[in-house]
Scaffold this motif. Structure first.
Motif, short mmCIF file in Angstrom:
data_model
loop_
_atom_site.label_atom_id
_atom_site.label_comp_id
_atom_site.label_asym_id
_atom_site.label_seq_id
_atom_site.Cartn_x
_atom_site.Cartn_y
_atom_site.Cartn_z
N GLY A 270 -131.79 -23.09 -10.97
CA GLY A 270 -131.38 -22.01 -10.07
C GLY A 270 -131.89 -22.19 -8.66
O GLY A 270 -131.67 -21.31 -7.81
N LEU A 390 -123.23 -12.77 -16.77
CA LEU A 390 -123.20 -13.80 -15.73
C LEU A 390 -123.75 -13.30 -14.41
O LEU A 390 -123.88 -14.08 -13.46
CB LEU A 390 -121.76 -14.28 -15.53
CG LEU A 390 -121.14 -15.06 -16.71
CD1 LEU A 390 -119.67 -15.31 -16.45
CD2 LEU A 390 -121.88 -16.37 -16.95
N GLN A 437 -124.14 -18.48 -9.10
CA GLN A 437 -124.92 -18.13 -10.28
C GLN A 437 -124.05 -18.13 -11.53
O GLN A 437 -124.46 -18.65 -12.59
CB GLN A 437 -125.54 -16.75 -10.08
CG GLN A 437 -126.35 -16.25 -11.28
CD GLN A 437 -126.92 -14.86 -11.05
OE1 GLN A 437 -126.72 -14.26 -10.01
NE2 GLN A 437 -127.64 -14.35 -12.04
N SER A 441 -124.50 -20.80 -14.66
CA SER A 441 -124.82 -20.30 -16.00
C SER A 441 -123.79 -20.75 -17.02
O SER A 441 -124.12 -21.01 -18.18
CB SER A 441 -124.90 -18.77 -15.97
OG SER A 441 -125.89 -18.32 -15.06
N THR A 447 -126.57 -21.41 -20.51
CA THR A 447 -127.71 -20.50 -20.40
C THR A 447 -127.78 -19.93 -19.00
O THR A 447 -127.57 -20.64 -18.02
CB THR A 447 -129.03 -21.22 -20.72
OG1 THR A 447 -129.20 -22.33 -19.84
CG2 THR A 447 -129.02 -21.71 -22.16
N ARG A 448 -128.10 -18.64 -18.90
CA ARG A 448 -128.09 -17.96 -17.61
C ARG A 448 -129.24 -18.45 -16.72
O ARG A 448 -130.36 -18.65 -17.19
CB ARG A 448 -128.20 -16.44 -17.80
CG ARG A 448 -128.25 -15.69 -16.47
CD ARG A 448 -128.09 -14.21 -16.63
NE ARG A 448 -128.26 -13.53 -15.35
CZ ARG A 448 -128.04 -12.24 -15.16
NH1 ARG A 448 -127.66 -11.48 -16.18
NH2 ARG A 448 -128.22 -11.70 -13.98
N VAL A 449 -128.94 -18.62 -15.46
CA VAL A 449 -129.95 -18.96 -14.46
C VAL A 449 -129.94 -17.89 -13.38
O VAL A 449 -128.93 -17.21 -13.16
CB VAL A 449 -129.71 -20.35 -13.82
CG1 VAL A 449 -129.81 -21.44 -14.85
CG2 VAL A 449 -128.34 -20.39 -13.14
N SER A 450 -131.07 -17.73 -12.73
CA SER A 450 -131.19 -16.80 -11.61
C SER A 450 -131.47 -17.60 -10.34
O SER A 450 -132.35 -18.46 -10.34
CB SER A 450 -132.32 -15.79 -11.85
OG SER A 450 -132.04 -15.00 -12.99
N VAL A 466 -125.37 -17.62 -22.69
CA VAL A 466 -124.15 -16.91 -22.31
C VAL A 466 -122.97 -17.39 -23.14
O VAL A 466 -122.21 -16.58 -23.68
CB VAL A 466 -123.87 -17.10 -20.80
CG1 VAL A 466 -122.59 -16.40 -20.40
CG2 VAL A 466 -125.03 -16.60 -19.97
#
Length: 594
Positions: A270, A390, A437, A441, A447-450, A466
């Motif tokens: 991220g 998301l 973003q 993801s 997999t979700r990232v910030s 996700v």
């Protein structure tokens, strides 16, 4: 102490018996006593001289050592200490991921006046106007002769200006030491850094405070003496940031766009390697926000604060959710017969794609009708939940004070028609950073990232899942086909397998409805598509490509070529080696020599 007797009885009696003189014994003893007294007095005097000499030696050695230390140290004017909390003047530096300076401090001076010490106010006013042409002589003279004793004249002056003021010979014109915030790279990363100004000010010091961007978000850290001057390290790569700004500026001019934005982000961590918003500004001389449309202000961050209907770049989310739910596969045929009617609304495609397309070709051809029918199978509740996973339902958590102002605009009633239009990027407005973003993801394995502006040094901890890795790989394959044989064919960069999706959305009118000739063109891309490392979002505001007989505004003609050039420039700077296929010989000829 035992004193020696002058007339010892035994010796006197013995001397009388032998006919000696007893007085001689007394005289001899008296002489010996005096010699002994003299020796003791001499010893005491010698001891006192030794002690006094040692004291003088220590004193002179101490004074000499102190003088040597003072001679070797830098000179400084003595300052009178005052009560209360001191103003903290030192602010930590900001550096990029490789330690290159983005923001630092520079010693300078401020100019102020003590009017009670002025000798010739008229001459001082005339002299200052010659040094500082923007000053008004009448205004200065009014200050010098008014009731107030103290006035600030300049918050910062150069050494040349300081010397010129010195030469005026006016004792009432005084200088206060200052630290000014300096951004040595000019406008590079301007919206990220934000800028700084003076807070609490005194004659001998001034506090630097951030006014926007990371300068304001990390204001407490940058001003905390407990950090002992440790710099704030960002995830930004200065070389990449500068290269993307240059390419995007050229692309914006070539495509006659009103503005532009770009976000380059690591799909796994991220980390934001670059965030660009144009037009920009120089944080060394930050302008004030203009009235009216905020898009016209150079301090407006399009990549973070600009929320737009981004168009067909959203279609990959609907397809991926349908794949995850098992509603279809990449080769499942989808009804694309149009128009699709819902009440008074009619959904059409840009071209007639025939009665049906495969799910993959719905993305490759960018069929609104096909993706709307898929969205109807998903339903509003599941679609909203998936977009929420998301990150499209709330502001991003990036470390900037402007982040809360970039909240997505959601439909008041998430109805079935909203579900259909949102599937192809209308009815929900989000920022380019939201899109980065979401793509990261979806495509990094699911997999979700910030997004973050801080460099991460530890191991990467995957976020909540996700979609499955299977769906993530299928989405990457579809996006790759969009570049190979779809609407983003100009996005191909030799040596770097690029996948992506175009999006062209009509701009809404302030009074309602949409413009016919104004669009937001976006290209959301990932590279390398087979093993993704980075997501790149490029958005152009009101682009028009005019090389042909008719103006072209779609993203395939405007945003895609710009993004391709960005990848071509940035990928080597990121350390990505081009994947060049080796030439395999078709035949081998054996020769022999004698």
């Amino acid at each position: 102490m035992i004193r020696r007797p002058l007339r010892p009885l035994a010796r006197i009696l013995k001397a009388r018996a032998e006919g000696g003189n007893p007085d001689a014994i007394e005289a001899e003893n008296l002489r010996l006593r005096h010699e002994e007294m003299r020796d003791r007095a001499r010893a005491r005097a010698e001891g006192r001289l030794v002690v006094l000499g040692a004291c003088f030696f220590i004193a002179f050695a101490t004074i000499g050592g102190r003088m040597g230390v003072m001679a070797a140290s830098e000179t400084s004017e003595p300052e009178v200490s005052a009560g209360g909390n001191p103003i903290i003047g030192t602010r930590a530096e900001i550096v990029d991921r490789n330690g290159r300076v983005l923001a630092t401090n520079l010693d300078t001076h401020a100019l102020y006046v003590q009017t009670r010490d002025m000798i010739d106010p008229e001459a001082a006013a005339r002299g200052l106007v010659e040094i500082f042409p923007d000053m008004d002589e009448e205004d200065l003279l009014e200050k010098f002769t008014g009731a107030r004793n103290f006035h600030w004249l300049r918050r910062q002056i150069s050494p040349e200006q300081m010397q010129a003021v010195h030469e005026l010979g006016q004792p009432g014109l005084l200088f206060g030491p200052r630290e000014m915030r300096l951004y040595p790279n000019g406008s590079v990363g301007a919206h990220l850094l934000g800028g700084a100004t003076y807070g609490d000010e005194g004659v001998n010091a001034a506090e630097l405070k951030g006014v926007a961007g990371v300068e304001r978000y990390f204001d407490a850290y940058l001003s905390d003496p407990a950090n002992e001057g440790a710099p704030l390290q960002l995830s930004i790569d200065l070389s990449v940031q500068a290269a993307i700004e240059r390419v995007l500026q050229g692309g914006m001019m070539l495509m006659n766009a009103k503005g532009a934005a770009a976000v380059l982000m690591d799909v796994h961590s991220g980390e934001i390697l670059s965030m660009v918003s144009l037009p920009d500004f120089d944080p060394n001389n930050r302008p004030v926000a203009v009235e009216g449309d905020r898009d016209d202000s150079p301090v407006f961050n399009r990549a973070l604060q600009g929320v737009y209907e981004l168009g067909s770049v959203f279609k990959i989310f609907a397809i991926s959710q349908a794949l995850e739910l098992g509603l279809l596969g990449p080769d499942t045929m989808v009804d694309t017969q149009g128009p699709l009617t819902w009440g008074r609304f009619r959904i059409n495609d840009f071209h007639n794609y025939g009665p049906e397309l495969s799910a993959t070709d719905v993305i490759v051809r960018s069929s609104n009708v096909g993706i709307a029918r898929i969205a109807m199978q998903i339903g509003a509740t599941r679609q909203r939940a998936f977009l929420g996973e998301l990150g499209f339902l709330e502001p991003t958590t990036v470390e900037m004070v402007e982040a809360p102002t970039g909240a997505p605009l959601l439909p008041a009633n998430w109805s079935e028609i909203s579900t259909m239009t949102i599937s192809y990027g209308h009815g929900l407005s989000a920022s380019p950073l939201h899109l980065a973003q979401g793509y990261a993801s979806l495509l990094n394995g699911g997999t979700r990232v910030s997004p973050t502006l801080l460099r991460r040094t530890g191991p990467i901890v995957p976020g909540p899942r996700v979609v499955s890795e299977r769906v993530s790989a299928a989405a990457r394959s579809m996006l790759r086909q969009v570049v190979v044989r779809g609407t983003a064919s100009f996005g191909e960069v030799p040596g770097y397998e690029v996948g992506g999706k175009t999006g062209t959305a009509d701009k809404p009118r302030p009074q309602g409805g949409y413009y016919d000739d104004r669009v937001i063109a976006t290209f959301a891309s990932v590279f390398p598509a087979d093993d993704p490392r980075y997501v790149l979002i490029v958005t152009l505001d009101e682009p028009v490509e005019t090389s042909g007989s008719e103006p072209r505004r779609t993203a395939g003609w405007t945003a895609v070529p710009v993004a391709a050039e960005v990848i071509r420039r940035a990928a080597p700077l990121l350390g990505l080696r081009p994947d060049v296929e080796s030439v395999v010989p078709t035949s081998v000829t054996l020769t022999a020599t004698r």
